[in-house]
Scaffold this active site. Structure first.
Site, PDB file in Angstrom:
ATOM      1  N   LYS A  13       0.856  -1.051  -0.019  1.00  0.00           N
ATOM      2  CA  LYS A  13       0.040  -0.034   0.004  1.00  0.00           C
ATOM      3  C   LYS A  13       0.989   1.277  -0.032  1.00  0.00           C
ATOM      4  O   LYS A  13       0.603   2.268  -0.755  1.00  0.00           O
ATOM      5  CB  LYS A  13      -1.018   0.120   1.280  1.00  0.00           C
ATOM      6  CG  LYS A  13      -1.867  -1.035   1.242  1.00  0.00           C
ATOM      7  CD  LYS A  13      -2.975  -0.784   2.467  1.00  0.00           C
ATOM      8  CE  LYS A  13      -2.211  -0.553   3.911  1.00  0.00           C
ATOM      9  NZ  LYS A  13      -1.921  -1.846   4.347  1.00  0.00           N
ATOM     10  N   ARG A 136      11.561   0.198  12.745  1.00  0.00           N
ATOM     11  CA  ARG A 136       9.887   0.320  13.193  1.00  0.00           C
ATOM     12  C   ARG A 136      10.026  -0.705  14.340  1.00  0.00           C
ATOM     13  O   ARG A 136      10.303  -1.819  14.326  1.00  0.00           O
ATOM     14  CB  ARG A 136       9.118  -0.159  12.022  1.00  0.00           C
ATOM     15  CG  ARG A 136       8.803   0.801  11.145  1.00  0.00           C
ATOM     16  CD  ARG A 136       7.496   0.481  10.072  1.00  0.00           C
ATOM     17  NE  ARG A 136       6.419   0.046  10.538  1.00  0.00           N
ATOM     18  CZ  ARG A 136       5.111   0.097   9.994  1.00  0.00           C
ATOM     19  NH1 ARG A 136       5.279   0.127   8.637  1.00  0.00           N
ATOM     20  NH2 ARG A 136       4.337  -0.551  10.561  1.00  0.00           N
TER      21      ARG A 136
HETATM   22  P1  AMP Z   1       0.817   1.040   9.547  1.00  0.00           P
HETATM   23  O1  AMP Z   1       1.949   1.802   9.083  1.00  0.00           O
HETATM   24  O2  AMP Z   1      -0.400   1.305   8.766  1.00  0.00           O
HETATM   25  O3  AMP Z   1       1.144  -0.505   9.299  1.00  0.00           O
HETATM   26  O4  AMP Z   1       0.332   1.234  11.009  1.00  0.00           O
HETATM   27  C1  AMP Z   1       1.248   0.678  12.093  1.00  0.00           C
HETATM   28  C2  AMP Z   1       0.478   0.656  13.442  1.00  0.00           C
HETATM   29  O5  AMP Z   1      -0.155   2.087  13.625  1.00  0.00           O
HETATM   30  C3  AMP Z   1      -0.794  -0.127  13.398  1.00  0.00           C
HETATM   31  O6  AMP Z   1      -0.258  -1.459  13.796  1.00  0.00           O
HETATM   32  C4  AMP Z   1      -1.557   0.504  14.261  1.00  0.00           C
HETATM   33  O7  AMP Z   1      -1.065   0.079  15.758  1.00  0.00           O
HETATM   34  C5  AMP Z   1      -1.491   1.892  14.337  1.00  0.00           C
HETATM   35  N1  AMP Z   1      -2.306   2.172  12.984  1.00  0.00           N
HETATM   36  C6  AMP Z   1      -2.232   2.874  12.166  1.00  0.00           C
HETATM   37  N2  AMP Z   1      -3.345   3.166  11.299  1.00  0.00           N
HETATM   38  C7  AMP Z   1      -4.417   2.909  12.341  1.00  0.00           C
HETATM   39  C8  AMP Z   1      -5.749   2.944  12.192  1.00  0.00           C
HETATM   40  N3  AMP Z   1      -6.297   3.530  11.207  1.00  0.00           N
HETATM   41  N4  AMP Z   1      -6.359   2.559  13.356  1.00  0.00           N
HETATM   42  C9  AMP Z   1      -5.834   2.011  14.605  1.00  0.00           C
HETATM   43  N5  AMP Z   1      -4.405   1.964  14.641  1.00  0.00           N
HETATM   44  C10 AMP Z   1      -3.723   2.374  13.587  1.00  0.00           C
END
Ligand code: AMP
Length: 190
Positions: A13, A136
């Site tokens: 994504k 990360r």
């Molecule tokens: P990502 O970078 O999108 O994989 O997000 C990393 C982490 O941020 C996720 O595993 C969640 O802990 C938190 N996070 C990101 N976007 C959301 C969302 N829309 N709702 C809840 N938690 C989120």
């Protein structure tokens, strides 16, 4: 163009959103990036989110809904935006619908990157191995697996949610990166 990119962690994504941003000027809005920035800056939101994110769980809906509500008011998103990592569950999707309705607008499309779970797990393990001690905190195999499980439980139902609204466009996310970009562009009529 107001767009959601849907798909599990590791589906690409972020990469695809960046490409669309560079090419068309739609701004990539990644709640994950925004939350990581908040953690790095040590804000109240960051303090609340840090441990939850490290475990691979979702931060509370009101936190991310608030972040997005503020962000889409900024003038730089006038050409459009790509939501990457938001919404993550039906409650967030409903909050987004309400938010946009309140502004007299709506989403143009939801593109789902469809990927094979087995291959994704392999990618996840590779990514975890490559990023030991990396940037990360949630890129270890355990947190990544948790994120994938959370995706299936909470985020995958959004496919049906948006299909029901006639907004969903499925793209084969297992293809080579350029081909995925081409398929997204075709699905959006770009
Ligand atoms: P990502 O970078 O999108 O994989 O997000 C990393 C982490 O941020 C996720 O595993 C969640 O802990 C938190 N996070 C990101 N976007 C959301 C969302 N829309 N709702 C809840 N938690 C989120």
């Amino acid at each position: 163009m107001k767009l959601i990119l849907l798909g599990p962690p590791g589906a690409g994504k972020g990469t695809q959103a960046k490409r669309l941003e560079d090419k068309y000027g739609f701004v990539q809005l990644s709640t994950g990036d925004m939350l990581r920035a908040a953690v790095a800056a040590g804000t109240e939101t960051g303090k609340k989110a840090e441990a939850i994110m490290a475990r691979g769980e979702l931060v509370p809906n009101e936190v991310v809904v608030g972040i997005i509500a503020e962000r889409i008011e900024q003038p730089d998103v006038a050409k459009g935006y790509i939501l990457d990592g938001f919404p993550r569950n039906v409650a967030q999707a409903e909050a987004l619908d309400e938010m946009l309705k309140g502004k007299g607008t709506a989403l143009d499309a939801v593109v789902e990157l469809v990927v094979d779970d087995g291959i994704l797990l392999k990618r996840i393990e590779t990514r975890a191995a490559e990023t030991v001690g990396g940037a990360r905190a949630d890129d270890n195999a355990e947190a990544l697996k948790k994120r994938l499980a959370v995706y299936h439980e909470q985020t995958a139902p959004l496919s049906a949610y948006y299909k029901g609204k006639g907004r969903l466009k499925a793209v084969d996310g297992m293809k080579e990166m350029d081909e995925v970009t081409r398929q997204i562009e075709a699905a959006l009529g770009l």
